[in-house]
Design a protein around this motif. Structure first.
Motif, mmCIF file in Angstrom:
data_model
loop_
_atom_site.group_PDB
_atom_site.id
_atom_site.type_symbol
_atom_site.label_atom_id
_atom_site.label_comp_id
_atom_site.label_asym_id
_atom_site.label_seq_id
_atom_site.Cartn_x
_atom_site.Cartn_y
_atom_site.Cartn_z
ATOM 1 N N LYS A 93 14.549 1.914 -1.933
ATOM 2 C CA LYS A 93 13.123 1.580 -1.903
ATOM 3 C C LYS A 93 12.669 1.559 -0.450
ATOM 4 C CE LYS A 93 9.750 -1.722 -3.718
ATOM 5 N NZ LYS A 93 8.985 -0.699 -4.439
ATOM 6 N N GLY A 94 11.595 2.317 -0.145
ATOM 7 C CA GLY A 94 11.220 2.521 1.241
ATOM 8 C C GLY A 94 10.518 1.369 1.914
ATOM 9 N N LEU A 95 9.539 0.762 1.258
ATOM 10 C CA LEU A 95 8.756 -0.315 1.846
ATOM 11 C C LEU A 95 8.536 -1.394 0.799
ATOM 12 C CD1 LEU A 95 6.010 1.745 3.726
ATOM 13 C CD2 LEU A 95 8.015 0.658 4.744
ATOM 14 N N MET A 96 8.473 -2.626 1.251
ATOM 15 C CA MET A 96 8.340 -3.750 0.324
ATOM 16 C C MET A 96 7.325 -4.754 0.858
ATOM 17 S SD MET A 96 12.459 -4.222 -0.188
ATOM 18 C CE MET A 96 12.711 -4.042 1.581
ATOM 19 N N ASN A 97 6.971 -5.695 -0.007
ATOM 20 C CA ASN A 97 6.187 -6.879 0.361
ATOM 21 C C ASN A 97 4.893 -6.573 1.110
ATOM 22 O OD1 ASN A 97 8.422 -8.368 -0.664
ATOM 23 N ND2 ASN A 97 9.428 -8.240 1.331
ATOM 24 N N PRO A 98 4.022 -5.766 0.531
ATOM 25 C CA PRO A 98 2.751 -5.484 1.228
ATOM 26 C C PRO A 98 1.885 -6.730 1.337
ATOM 27 C CG PRO A 98 2.691 -4.659 -1.022
ATOM 28 C CD PRO A 98 4.103 -5.094 -0.772
ATOM 29 N N GLU A 99 1.272 -6.911 2.499
ATOM 30 C CA GLU A 99 0.341 -8.018 2.685
ATOM 31 C C GLU A 99 -0.816 -7.534 3.548
ATOM 32 O OE1 GLU A 99 1.699 -11.268 5.150
ATOM 33 O OE2 GLU A 99 3.319 -10.050 5.966
ATOM 34 N N THR A 100 -1.981 -8.104 3.295
ATOM 35 C CA THR A 100 -3.167 -7.766 4.076
ATOM 36 C C THR A 100 -3.199 -8.627 5.326
ATOM 37 O OG1 THR A 100 -4.406 -7.154 2.089
ATOM 38 C CG2 THR A 100 -5.676 -7.654 4.074
ATOM 39 N N ILE A 101 -3.261 -7.965 6.500
ATOM 40 C CA ILE A 101 -3.303 -8.722 7.756
ATOM 41 C C ILE A 101 -4.643 -8.546 8.471
ATOM 42 C CG2 ILE A 101 -0.814 -8.671 8.071
ATOM 43 C CD1 ILE A 101 -1.220 -6.415 10.118
ATOM 44 N N PHE A 125 2.296 1.248 -4.280
ATOM 45 C CA PHE A 125 1.209 0.324 -3.938
ATOM 46 C C PHE A 125 -0.090 0.755 -4.612
ATOM 47 C CE2 PHE A 125 -2.468 -0.643 -1.298
ATOM 48 C CZ PHE A 125 -2.379 -2.014 -1.172
ATOM 49 N N LEU A 126 -0.434 2.028 -4.501
ATOM 50 C CA LEU A 126 -1.702 2.511 -5.042
ATOM 51 C C LEU A 126 -1.766 2.358 -6.555
ATOM 52 C CD1 LEU A 126 -2.256 5.764 -2.945
ATOM 53 C CD2 LEU A 126 -3.519 3.610 -2.758
ATOM 54 N N GLU A 127 -0.697 2.690 -7.247
ATOM 55 C CA GLU A 127 -0.781 2.663 -8.708
ATOM 56 C C GLU A 127 -0.845 1.246 -9.265
ATOM 57 O OE1 GLU A 127 2.337 4.397 -10.941
ATOM 58 O OE2 GLU A 127 3.917 3.106 -10.148
ATOM 59 N N ASN A 128 -0.586 0.262 -8.428
ATOM 60 C CA ASN A 128 -0.659 -1.128 -8.882
ATOM 61 C C ASN A 128 -1.870 -1.883 -8.324
ATOM 62 O OD1 ASN A 128 1.858 -1.662 -10.532
ATOM 63 N ND2 ASN A 128 2.781 -0.783 -8.689
ATOM 64 N N HIS A 129 -2.763 -1.143 -7.638
ATOM 65 C CA HIS A 129 -3.930 -1.815 -7.060
ATOM 66 C C HIS A 129 -5.128 -1.684 -8.000
ATOM 67 C CE1 HIS A 129 -7.068 -3.021 -4.273
ATOM 68 N NE2 HIS A 129 -6.114 -3.501 -3.490
ATOM 69 N N ARG A 153 0.493 -4.690 6.043
ATOM 70 C CA ARG A 153 1.819 -4.723 6.672
ATOM 71 C C ARG A 153 2.869 -4.738 5.563
ATOM 72 N NH1 ARG A 153 2.120 -9.230 10.657
ATOM 73 N NH2 ARG A 153 2.289 -10.559 8.810
ATOM 74 N N PHE A 154 3.738 -3.747 5.627
ATOM 75 C CA PHE A 154 4.887 -3.677 4.727
ATOM 76 C C PHE A 154 6.143 -4.070 5.507
ATOM 77 C CE2 PHE A 154 1.841 -0.619 3.076
ATOM 78 C CZ PHE A 154 1.952 -0.711 1.695
ATOM 79 N N SER A 164 10.472 8.386 1.584
ATOM 80 C CA SER A 164 10.636 7.142 0.823
ATOM 81 C C SER A 164 9.478 6.183 1.079
ATOM 82 C CB SER A 164 11.960 6.478 1.201
ATOM 83 O OG SER A 164 12.131 5.262 0.514
ATOM 84 N N GLU A 165 9.005 6.141 2.324
ATOM 85 C CA GLU A 165 7.882 5.267 2.648
ATOM 86 C C GLU A 165 6.591 5.771 2.012
ATOM 87 O OE1 GLU A 165 7.794 4.618 6.867
ATOM 88 O OE2 GLU A 165 9.756 3.624 6.882
ATOM 89 N N GLN A 166 6.393 7.089 1.985
ATOM 90 C CA GLN A 166 5.212 7.635 1.311
ATOM 91 C C GLN A 166 5.274 7.349 -0.195
ATOM 92 O OE1 GLN A 166 2.846 8.624 3.120
ATOM 93 N NE2 GLN A 166 3.449 9.967 4.759
ATOM 94 N N ARG A 167 6.460 7.448 -0.753
ATOM 95 C CA ARG A 167 6.621 7.146 -2.181
ATOM 96 C C ARG A 167 6.298 5.678 -2.454
ATOM 97 N NH1 ARG A 167 12.455 8.272 -3.690
ATOM 98 N NH2 ARG A 167 12.716 6.257 -2.659
ATOM 99 N N ALA A 168 6.695 4.788 -1.545
ATOM 100 C CA ALA A 168 6.342 3.376 -1.698
ATOM 101 C C ALA A 168 4.830 3.190 -1.639
ATOM 102 C CB ALA A 168 7.025 2.542 -0.613
#
Length: 307
Positions: free
Chosen positions: A25-33, A156-160, A47-48, A148-152
């Motif tokens: 898994k390329g990136l995790m734990n997205p948060e708005t900063i 993110f997009l499909e769950n927003h 920020r991932f 992998s990061e682009q796939r992550a």
């Protein structure tokens, strides 16, 4: 073996060549900063966290809350040896583009996520050579990490809630082009992908010496023995793909481009999907987007991303 089985096997083989960084898994734990208004829409700075703990920023440009979900693209930024410049391309453009894409995508009703790639922007250290060599010596690839990061980003997009997950696409210029058609080839969630100014048969590039113009980030051991560029991009079929190129572009010399397109068209023809393959060739264009390309890209996205 059926055509579907052959495609699945090639995707698996490519995943193995791309290495552990692609398979995890390329990136995790997205948060708005950060969040602000831009052109009447919302610009979030995200920020991932990468698997090794590296902080990874991205721009997410979307409509305000309360609006109906919209299509969205992964916007893959370019290279250009401008390591200080990453995700900002979405809003600032670059000299080789016909202006920034953010506002024109918004006008078309398309949201965008631009992730800052390794060795660019706030991620300049370690640099490209250091990262790529460390990956290669460990049986891994920097290009696999990027994909992998682009796939992550698609995760993110499909769950927003602001995004229509059935209408996801990708777009990119130069390095972004290569990332775009690879991502479309390897991830079925991409409905339409526009790849500008980097599409050529790699074996032919090597024969001419033109391959050395590309960064070491693209080095994937054993790749040319596994598949040609056209065969890789052809895994996108029957979904929509657009290739834009100039015949005076160092990255798309005419013979390498011809062979790449020949293999790509064969893949689309085999799936009776040629109507979803769009090719824009400018005989007088170098490594730059032209006004005609920009118009064709927007027309393509409006037709195939919304279709």
């Amino acid at each position: 073996m059926t055509r579907q089985d052959r495609s699945a096997k090639l995707r698996d083989d490519l995943g193995q060549l791309l290495g552990p960084s692609f398979l995890q898994k390329g990136l995790m734990n997205p948060e708005t900063i950060g969040i602000k208004e831009a052109f009447g829409w919302v610009l979030e700075t995200l920020r991932f966290t990468a698997p090794d703990g590296e902080a990874v920023q991205a721009y997410f440009f979307r409509p305000p809350e309360g609006t109906a979900p919209v299509p969205a693209v992964i916007y893959a930024h370019a290279h250009g040896n401008r390591y200080a410049f990453g995700k900002d391309e979405l809003f600032e453009g670059r000299p080789t583009l016909q202006g920034a894409y953010a506002k024109v995508l918004m006008t078309a009703g398309i949201a965008a996520l631009c992730i800052e790639m390794p060795c660019f922007g706030d991620r300049q250290q370690p640099d490209e050579s250091t990262r790529a060599k460390a990956k290669l010596w460990r049986g891994d690839t920097l290009f696999g990490q990027m994909l992998s990061e682009q796939r992550a980003g698609l995760d993110f997009l499909e769950n927003h809630p602001a995004i229509d997950k059935s209408h996801l696409g990708a777009i990119g210029f130069s390095m972004g082009s290569t990332l775009t058609f690879w991502l479309a080839a390897l991830d079925h969630r991409i409905r339409a992908a526009a790849a500008l100014c980097s599409f050529a048969d790699l074996d032919t590039l090597i024969q001419t010496g033109a391959h050395d113009g590309h960064g070491i980030y693209m080095s994937v051991p054993g790749l040319t023995q596994a598949a040609s560029t056209g065969e890789i991009a052809g895994l996108t079929a029957p979904r929509a793909l657009q290739i834009c190129a100039g015949l005076k572009d160092w990255s798309t010399p005419s013979e390498a481009l011809r062979i790449g397109l020949q293999d790509l068209e064969a893949a689309y023809r085999s799936q009776d999907a040629l109507e979803h393959l769009y090719v824009h060739i400018d005989p007088d264009c170098d490594h730059a987007e032209t006004p005609e390309m920009r118009a064709d890209v927007l027309s393509f996205l409006k037709k195939e991303l919304y279709g």
